[in-house]
Design an enzyme around this catalytic site. Structure first.
Site, PDB file in Angstrom:
ATOM      1  N   TYR A  37       0.878  -1.175  -0.124  1.00  0.00           N
ATOM      2  CA  TYR A  37      -0.225  -0.244  -0.055  1.00  0.00           C
ATOM      3  C   TYR A  37       0.743   1.303   0.033  1.00  0.00           C
ATOM      4  O   TYR A  37       1.703   1.771   1.005  1.00  0.00           O
ATOM      5  CB  TYR A  37      -1.203  -0.109   1.567  1.00  0.00           C
ATOM      6  CG  TYR A  37      -2.199   0.666   1.148  1.00  0.00           C
ATOM      7  CD1 TYR A  37      -2.051   1.632  -0.360  1.00  0.00           C
ATOM      8  CD2 TYR A  37      -2.968   1.480   2.166  1.00  0.00           C
ATOM      9  CE1 TYR A  37      -3.049   2.654   0.483  1.00  0.00           C
ATOM     10  CE2 TYR A  37      -3.814   2.113   2.530  1.00  0.00           C
ATOM     11  CZ  TYR A  37      -4.356   3.199   1.776  1.00  0.00           C
ATOM     12  OH  TYR A  37      -4.804   3.661   1.601  1.00  0.00           O
ATOM     13  N   LYS A  40      -1.270  -1.163  -4.671  1.00  0.00           N
ATOM     14  CA  LYS A  40      -2.503  -0.362  -4.023  1.00  0.00           C
ATOM     15  C   LYS A  40      -1.463   0.851  -4.688  1.00  0.00           C
ATOM     16  O   LYS A  40      -1.351   1.353  -3.890  1.00  0.00           O
ATOM     17  CB  LYS A  40      -3.191  -0.502  -3.267  1.00  0.00           C
ATOM     18  CG  LYS A  40      -3.992   1.096  -3.239  1.00  0.00           C
ATOM     19  CD  LYS A  40      -4.792   0.383  -1.992  1.00  0.00           C
ATOM     20  CE  LYS A  40      -6.189   1.506  -1.479  1.00  0.00           C
ATOM     21  NZ  LYS A  40      -7.128   1.793  -0.311  1.00  0.00           N
TER      22      LYS A  40
END
Length: 299
Positions: free
Chosen positions: A140, A168
């Site tokens: 992330y 992400k």
């Protein structure tokens, strides 16, 4: 380690609904999970930032993941579980605990925040976590929260770590590093859009899908957008992308997930709009603006 299925399409990081007494509203959570899968989501994310994971205790976290795992197993959908932090040893222990949910597809793990260890430190961190995790890892990358920038070369280094399967990407825009990464993706490494507002341009550049909080509110339309880029229909994708960007901008008009919870409550999908401190509930004008965007979409 479980083998991660191909990650693509729209994944919804579910809010954690609260009952009037402040407890997790598990029945409402289950309904949300089924609802987004009914309208085309490829998977859901439990314990993401949108789920207010930082304010949940250990028992609440287990309850949330139990609900999401049960729904995903029944529906054949991908479950991603948020885990990790800026303490590598604690993160490794937390990831090891995810073995209790063997049907999960992946763990979503943030780049270490606040300490800003540099790209070499980030790589060492993820190498250690991947070696301890029963699930493949999705990095992330959200530098405006973590304070740690990564360039395309640094992300490719992470992609070479066995067990790291994707990122992400939530860098607050479309920058040169995103263009560089998507122009030369490592094999078997997936880029998922993490800034809802920039989903359409990232899909146009080659992202495989997105992890999108505002897709709670118009899941089917976000799926249509991903399908339009995949199917080579840029005219449809551009029109829908602009409309969904307006929705996302409204939904993030106050700190996430306050507006989304306000809208879900107004729609009768969760029992309260409540969030936990330090967040405060969204103001009515922000909720109304988002509801108008939904009406404009026909959603």
């Amino acid at each position: 380690m479980n083998r991660c299925p191909p990650l693509h399409g729209v994944h919804v990081p579910l809010v954690t609904p609260f009952a009037a007494d402040g407890d997790v509203a598990e029945e409402a959570l289950e309904g949300l999970a089924h609802g987004v899968l009914d309208t085309g989501a490829a998977g859901i994310v439990a314990l993401g930032t949108t789920g207010e994971a930082a304010t949940l205790d250990a028992d609440e976290k287990r309850a949330v993941v139990d609900v999401c795992a049960r729904v995903c197993a029944a529906r054949g959908a991908a479950l991603t579980i948020g885990a990790g932090g800026n303490d590598t040893r604690a993160g490794a222990r937390a990831l090891a605990d995810l073995a209790r949910w063997p049907t999960a597809a992946a763990a979503l793990v943030p780049v270490p925040y606040f300490t800003r260890p540099g790209q070499a430190g980030v790589r060492a961190h993820f190498a250690r976590l991947a070696s301890a995790s029963p699930l493949p890892l999705i990095v992330y990358h959200i530098p405006y929260r973590t304070g740690q920038a990564l360039d395309a070369a640094g992300l490719r280094e992470l992609a070479r770590i066995p067990g790291v399967v994707g990122v992400k990407l939530a860098t607050g825009g479309i920058d040169q590093e995103a263009v560089d990464l998507l122009g030369d993706l490592p094999p078997d490494f997936t880029v998922l859009a993490g800034d809802d507002l920039f989903l359409s341009p990232l899909l146009a550049l080659g992202a495989a899908g997105g992890i999108l909080a505002s897709a709670h509110l118009a899941t089917g339309r976000f799926v249509e957008l991903a399908d339009a880029w995949r199917d080579g229909d840029p005219a449809r994708a551009r029109d829908l992308g602009h409309a969904l960007a307006r929705l996302s901008a409204a939904a993030f008009g106050e700190p996430n997930p306050t507006v989304i919870k306000g809208v879900l409550h107004a729609q009768g999908r969760i029992p309260t709009p409540d969030v936990r401190l330090p967040l405060l509930p969204a103001r009515r004008p922000s909720i109304d603006a988002t509801l108008k965007c939904l009406a404009d979409l026909g959603a």
